[in-house]
Design an enzyme around this catalytic site. Structure first.
Site, PDB file in Angstrom:
ATOM      1  N   GLN A 100      -5.240  77.092  23.280  1.00 38.49           N
ATOM      2  CA  GLN A 100      -5.852  76.223  22.281  1.00 38.49           C
ATOM      3  C   GLN A 100      -5.051  76.292  20.990  1.00 38.49           C
ATOM      4  O   GLN A 100      -4.398  77.299  20.691  1.00 38.49           O
ATOM      5  CB  GLN A 100      -7.306  76.618  22.003  1.00 38.49           C
ATOM      6  CG  GLN A 100      -8.061  75.642  21.132  1.00 38.49           C
ATOM      7  CD  GLN A 100      -7.898  74.187  21.576  1.00 38.49           C
ATOM      8  OE1 GLN A 100      -7.278  73.409  20.886  1.00 38.49           O
ATOM      9  NE2 GLN A 100      -8.427  73.829  22.728  1.00 38.49           N
ATOM     10  N   ARG A 116      -5.613  74.662  16.815  1.00 33.33           N
ATOM     11  CA  ARG A 116      -6.372  73.827  15.890  1.00 33.33           C
ATOM     12  C   ARG A 116      -5.787  73.996  14.484  1.00 33.33           C
ATOM     13  O   ARG A 116      -5.178  75.019  14.177  1.00 33.33           O
ATOM     14  CB  ARG A 116      -7.853  74.210  15.893  1.00 33.33           C
ATOM     15  CG  ARG A 116      -8.123  75.625  15.445  1.00 33.33           C
ATOM     16  CD  ARG A 116      -9.624  75.931  15.414  1.00 33.33           C
ATOM     17  NE  ARG A 116     -10.208  75.905  16.728  1.00 33.33           N
ATOM     18  CZ  ARG A 116     -10.254  76.952  17.544  1.00 33.33           C
ATOM     19  NH1 ARG A 116      -9.721  78.114  17.191  1.00 33.33           N
ATOM     20  NH2 ARG A 116     -10.828  76.847  18.718  1.00 33.33           N
ATOM     21  N   LYS A 171     -10.569  69.370  20.714  1.00 34.61           N
ATOM     22  CA  LYS A 171      -9.959  70.431  21.514  1.00 34.61           C
ATOM     23  C   LYS A 171      -9.186  69.837  22.688  1.00 34.61           C
ATOM     24  O   LYS A 171      -8.056  70.252  22.981  1.00 34.61           O
ATOM     25  CB  LYS A 171     -11.045  71.374  22.014  1.00 34.61           C
ATOM     26  CG  LYS A 171     -10.532  72.663  22.633  1.00 34.61           C
ATOM     27  CD  LYS A 171     -11.694  73.600  22.931  1.00 34.61           C
ATOM     28  CE  LYS A 171     -12.354  74.089  21.656  1.00 34.61           C
ATOM     29  NZ  LYS A 171     -13.450  75.040  21.905  1.00 34.61           N
ATOM     30  N   GLU A 194      -4.852  80.043  19.966  1.00 38.68           N
ATOM     31  CA  GLU A 194      -5.334  81.029  20.931  1.00 38.68           C
ATOM     32  C   GLU A 194      -4.288  81.144  22.037  1.00 38.68           C
ATOM     33  O   GLU A 194      -3.824  80.136  22.573  1.00 38.68           O
ATOM     34  CB  GLU A 194      -6.674  80.602  21.522  1.00 38.68           C
ATOM     35  CG  GLU A 194      -7.795  80.545  20.490  1.00 38.68           C
ATOM     36  CD  GLU A 194      -9.108  80.062  21.089  1.00 38.68           C
ATOM     37  OE1 GLU A 194      -9.293  80.219  22.318  1.00 38.68           O
ATOM     38  OE2 GLU A 194      -9.935  79.517  20.345  1.00 38.68           O
ATOM     39  N   GLY A 253     -16.090  77.572  16.534  1.00 36.31           N
ATOM     40  CA  GLY A 253     -17.196  78.447  16.863  1.00 36.31           C
ATOM     41  C   GLY A 253     -18.562  77.792  16.858  1.00 36.31           C
ATOM     42  O   GLY A 253     -19.563  78.455  17.079  1.00 36.31           O
ATOM     43  N   HIS A 281     -12.523  76.343 -24.300  1.00 36.61           N
ATOM     44  CA  HIS A 281     -13.737  75.795 -24.913  1.00 36.61           C
ATOM     45  C   HIS A 281     -14.831  76.824 -25.113  1.00 36.61           C
ATOM     46  O   HIS A 281     -15.379  76.969 -26.208  1.00 36.61           O
ATOM     47  CB  HIS A 281     -14.284  74.641 -24.068  1.00 36.61           C
ATOM     48  CG  HIS A 281     -15.673  74.249 -24.475  1.00 36.61           C
ATOM     49  ND1 HIS A 281     -16.790  74.750 -23.843  1.00 36.61           N
ATOM     50  CD2 HIS A 281     -16.121  73.476 -25.484  1.00 36.61           C
ATOM     51  CE1 HIS A 281     -17.871  74.272 -24.444  1.00 36.61           C
ATOM     52  NE2 HIS A 281     -17.488  73.503 -25.422  1.00 36.61           N
ATOM     53  N   ARG A 329     -15.074  74.669  28.273  1.00 38.27           N
ATOM     54  CA  ARG A 329     -15.182  74.747  26.817  1.00 38.27           C
ATOM     55  C   ARG A 329     -15.660  73.419  26.236  1.00 38.27           C
ATOM     56  O   ARG A 329     -15.238  72.349  26.689  1.00 38.27           O
ATOM     57  CB  ARG A 329     -13.826  75.088  26.195  1.00 38.27           C
ATOM     58  CG  ARG A 329     -13.218  76.386  26.664  1.00 38.27           C
ATOM     59  CD  ARG A 329     -11.793  76.518  26.131  1.00 38.27           C
ATOM     60  NE  ARG A 329     -11.110  77.698  26.625  1.00 38.27           N
ATOM     61  CZ  ARG A 329     -11.076  78.879  25.993  1.00 38.27           C
ATOM     62  NH1 ARG A 329     -11.708  79.013  24.839  1.00 38.27           N
ATOM     63  NH2 ARG A 329     -10.428  79.897  26.501  1.00 38.27           N
TER      64      ARG A 329
END
Length: 886
Positions: A307, A309, A21, A295, A130, A829, A115
């Site tokens: 943020q 990611r 982060k 975010e 999370g 198959h 954070r």
């Protein structure tokens, strides 16, 4: 030693120091036009310095590492003990000084967010989103210092520890940094995905927005407006009522406040603001090179990014050399192997396949764009795909009907990639069993030459030889006579089913007519295992020893050599090795050359041998063969009599008889080409492993199985005098692990959009699961949901429920009475062997292994193509159809 770092001094190289982060915030701070609230990171140096103060921390971590990942109570106790110790420690003075100095640079009394930022968090490999704690609107050094410790302690929360244990990650290998960031007082906030998180479409961005702090939406306390944007166009919007919002509280922390009634139904963002936010997201995505989960918040002065990611759940897209639209169809859904393949397996399949293959997510795909876009070839392609997997066909039809992706082409070349004409054309071939004999002899002769010549090859010479062997491999596969023989059997089966249903109302007549058809190498393999059980059952000490092998989980051939010490052991050893000589190149997922074969791990056969000894009487193979022949002949006589009674019955009966002879002559050969492929693959693999051992001795390779994580060309370069890149191999191993967790789509576009197929049926009972009926009959029984053939625990009369089957599953078909799979089609198959053994079967049942619980009673309607889940105590249905051999 730095205990804090400002965002402006951080980039992606500092992950080990500031966590995922923190590194992302440093990179975001460097992107022109992107505003990031000021802040700093408390580094992992500070974390290590502080953890050294925690009493007996090494012993506690040792005990935690030994906990069973499924032991929730032990995880709870051990993790709580460590968290309490971390939160209760006194911070070292030099760490306190570094943090308070950094806070003073932000401004005295500035509200901050604190954070967690773990070193294994927010990376392309795993987001861990999370898993760890975040705290908002903290004012003053004391609460911020206290919450830094809480963030450190969250590294040992129950869910984070369980997640790492299941992922095989060492708790010591993950460290925790902490982000301290100035708070923005937002009017609105939320998240943005630069690719659609549901469909995977990389050109559609999804925005979720709410009033006040976005943390309230993430935690589920308030609802959010949703928007979809493609390019500069807002393509969808859904505005919800927002009676409450979460805002920073004056004294610190957050509070929920009522929203004025006039604003409750207003969107949190205007359409123009949403499009502007997505443009900002595209700039961030371009910087990181991956679709992003971002975010954001909007204050009076515009957007701030707090943020970003990677989105780790998207299925990758095949690489292309152009910017045109492409449609890809999964090879794995046609080959009954949807698991991820290692790089060597991917490259060898690409080098030996009849059509160009594209890799994504460790799976193989065929580009069908040209065939699908052209009206002259579209219907044939969709029909062909539907024969293999009906959901693939529906997905392609859905894409055509949408009309928003495919180019419009007037026609396509018959030789274009993905061509279906060779398979759809009528098979011009005589109904002569000698043709099948000739084809098998040709294949065996080519294989014998390969086995003989490859023995003397090593180093660069081996790879030059293999290039020629791959060309011969493709020549054998593309033999026109072989393709005609396969199509002759398939087309005769389709003709019989269509005509006899139209004339007599007889559904799926070919299912019975093909019972015990000659030359089916896969069903013969299952019957041969029954004969092997008969050969061993006469030796009690051998059986007792094999039970010990089964309990001990043997995977190598060590037990075979030990058999000779037992009464009857030499005879048992000879019988097992004879079986392996004929079928030992097979295994689950056999199209991947890297998978361990039965000859390499003969212990995999032991549970199946013992199950046959336990469940069947001697002579079962012959009985099954004779029962199938009797049922097929009786059905033939019955149908011909009924057809004779029709108008123009003699001509129709003559044609039906011709087609019955044709289907019995050629339907068994359908399984042989794949047997030939895997036979050749095993020869290639043995030669490559011998070469790998030479490279290990030469110091060019660390371990012989490292070759599985190199492509064929990369391995050839190592053999020419290079050294294997061990870092590359390590990255490939991690990538393979990530790929294993992905669910491959049947149809994928170059935009990354997953196109899902469905059944357009309204004739099903309530609650029934739709699928494709591939073998007639209706049966009830206990469902056994099996994901791994090696872990199968089936009893006679069970119904097998699984994702897909390949030839290695065939021995299990001997004891079951019905089959349900998530993947499959008429000629895959499971369908072929179910018909051979007379098992009612329904394939292509979406999410069957999730919707059907292990042990539930189910009813399989193989004729109509659906499955019912029966309620406890529900009476059995009277007058059920049964398999033809029962």
């Amino acid at each position: 030693m730095a205990y804090t770092m400002e965002f402006q001094k951080i980039d992606h190289t500092h992950v080990a120091l500031v966590g995922g982060k923190g590194a992302a915030l440093g990179e975001l701070s460097r992107i022109e036009g992107v505003r990031v609230p000021a802040g700093f990171c408390v580094t992992t140096n500070a974390f290590e310095r502080a953890m050294a103060q925690v009493a007996s921390i090494d012993d506690r971590l040792d005990r935690l590492s030994r906990v069973d990942p499924d032991d929730a109570r032990a995880i709870q106790a051990r993790s709580a003990e460590i968290r309490a110790a971390v939160e209760g420690m006194a911070l070292p003075d030099d760490v306190v000084l570094a943090i308070t100095d950094a806070l003073s640079q932000l401004g005295a009394g500035k509200p901050c967010a604190v954070r967690s930022s773990a070193t294994a968090e927010d990376t392309p490999g795993a987001s861990f989103a999370g898993q760890y704690d975040s705290y908002l609107n903290l004012v003053g050094p004391e609460p911020i210092l206290e919450h830094v410790k809480r963030c450190w302690a969250s590294l040992f929360s129950e869910r984070a520890v369980a997640y790492r244990l299941r992922a095989g990650r060492d708790d010591r290998a993950v460290q925790m940094a902490v982000v301290v960031q100035a708070m923005v007082l937002p009017r609105a906030a939320g998240v943005m995905f630069t690719a659609d998180p549901v469909t995977g479409n990389r050109k559609v961005a999804s925005v979720e927005a709410t009033l006040g702090l976005g943390e309230a939406f993430v935690s589920g306390r308030v609802n959010a407006d949703t928007f979809a944007v493609r390019g500069d166009e807002l393509t969808a919007r859904a505005v919800v009522r927002k009676p409450h919002a979460v805002h920073p509280a004056p004294g610190g922390g957050t509070e929920t406040v009522a929203v004025a009634r006039a604003r409750q139904d207003e969107p949190a963002l205007t359409d123009r603001q949403v499009v502007g936010l997505v443009h900002l997201g595209r700039r961030i995505e371009a910087h990181f090179g991956h679709p992003q989960d971002i975010e954001w918040c909007r204050a009076e002065d515009g957007f701030w990014i707090v943020q970003s990611r990677p989105i780790t759940t998207l299925f990758p897209t095949p690489e292309t050399a152009d910017a045109e639209n492409h449609v890809y169809v999964s090879v794995g859904h046609q080959q009954m192997m949807t698991e991820a393949m290692r790089p060597l397996g991917v490259s060898v399949w690409q080098l030996t396949a009849m059509a160009p293959m594209h890799e994504a997510g460790g799976r193989l795909f065929v580009d069908v764009t040209q065939r699908l876009a052209s009206p002259s070839t579209r219907d044939g392609l969709i029909e062909l795909m539907g024969r293999g997997d009906p959901l693939t066909a529906d997905a392609l039809q859905t894409l055509v009907e949408r009309g928003d992706f495919l180019p419009s082409l007037p026609t396509a070349s018959p030789s274009a990639p993905g061509a279906a004409s060779v398979w759809a054309a009528p098979a011009q071939i005589d109904t002569d069993p000698a043709i099948v004999t000739e084809l098998i002899e040709r294949n065996q002769a080519s294989l014998a030459v390969l086995k003989d010549e490859i023995q003397s090859k090593s180093g660069p010479e081996l790879f030059d030889y293999l290039q020629d062997a791959f060309a011969e491999h493709k020549r054998v596969l593309a033999d026109p006579l072989s393709i005609q023989a396969i199509m002759a059997g398939m087309q005769a089966s389709w003709w019989l089913n269509e005509r006899l249903e139209a004339w007599l109302g007889e559904k799926n007549a070919a299912d019975t007519l093909t019972l015990s058809a000659p030359g089916n190498v896969t069903s013969e393999m299952g019957l041969a295992l029954l004969d092997l059980a008969d050969a061993l059952r006469r030796y009690p000490r051998v059986l007792a020893f094999l039970r010990q092998v089964e309990d001990g989980g043997w995977e190598d051939d060590g037990f075979l050599s030990e058999l000779t010490e037992l009464a009857g052991g030499r005879e048992a050893q000879t019988a097992i090795r004879a079986y392996l000589e004929r079928y030992g190149m097979r295994c689950p997922g056999e199209i991947d050359i890297t998978r361990p074969r039965w000859s390499e791990r003969p212990g995999a056969l032991v549970p199946m041998i013992l199950a046959n000894v336990r469940n069947f009487a001697p002579g079962e193979a012959r009985r099954r063969l004779e029962q199938g022949l009797h049922a097929a002949r009786a059905k033939e006589r019955e149908l011909l009599e009924r057809v004779h009674a029709l108008a123009d019955g003699e001509a129709k009966a003559t044609e039906v008889k011709r087609m019955i002879d044709r289907v019995r002559t050629f339907s068994g050969y359908r399984e042989y080409p794949k047997y030939g492929i895997v036979s050749r693959y095993f020869v290639y693999k043995q030669a490559l492993l011998r070469e790998a051992e030479r490279l290990v001795r030469a110091g060019a390779l660390g371990d012989r199985e490292d070759i599985f994580y190199l492509s064929f060309s990369e391995l050839r370069d190592v053999a020419r005098g290079g050294r294997a890149d061990q870092q590359l191999i390590h990255r490939r191993k991690e990538q393979f692990t990530r790929h294993q967790a992905l669910t491959p789509p049947r149809v994928l576009t170059s935009d990354g959009e997953v196109i899902a197929g469905s059944y357009r049926r309204r004739d099903l009972p309530a609650g029934a699961l739709a699928g494709l009926g591939v073998c007639a009959g209706t049966v009830e029984g206990r469902a056994r949901v099996i994901h791994d053939v090696a872990q199968a625990d089936l009893e006679t009369g069970d119904i097998l429920v699984t994702i897909s089957t390949d030839p290695s599953w065939t021995p299990l078909f001997l004891g079951i009475k019905g089959l349900v799979t998530e993947v499959g089609g008429l000629m895959t198959h499971g369908a072929v062997i179910a018909r051979e053994y007379g098992l009612p079967a329904v394939v292509a049942v979406q999410q069957a292994t999730r919707l059907i619980e292990d042990g539930q009673r189910i009813r399989v309607h193989g004729t109509e193509g659906y499955v019912e889940i029966l309620a406890p105590g529900q009476p059995a249905e009277e007058g059920l159809d049964h398999p033809p051999t029962s």
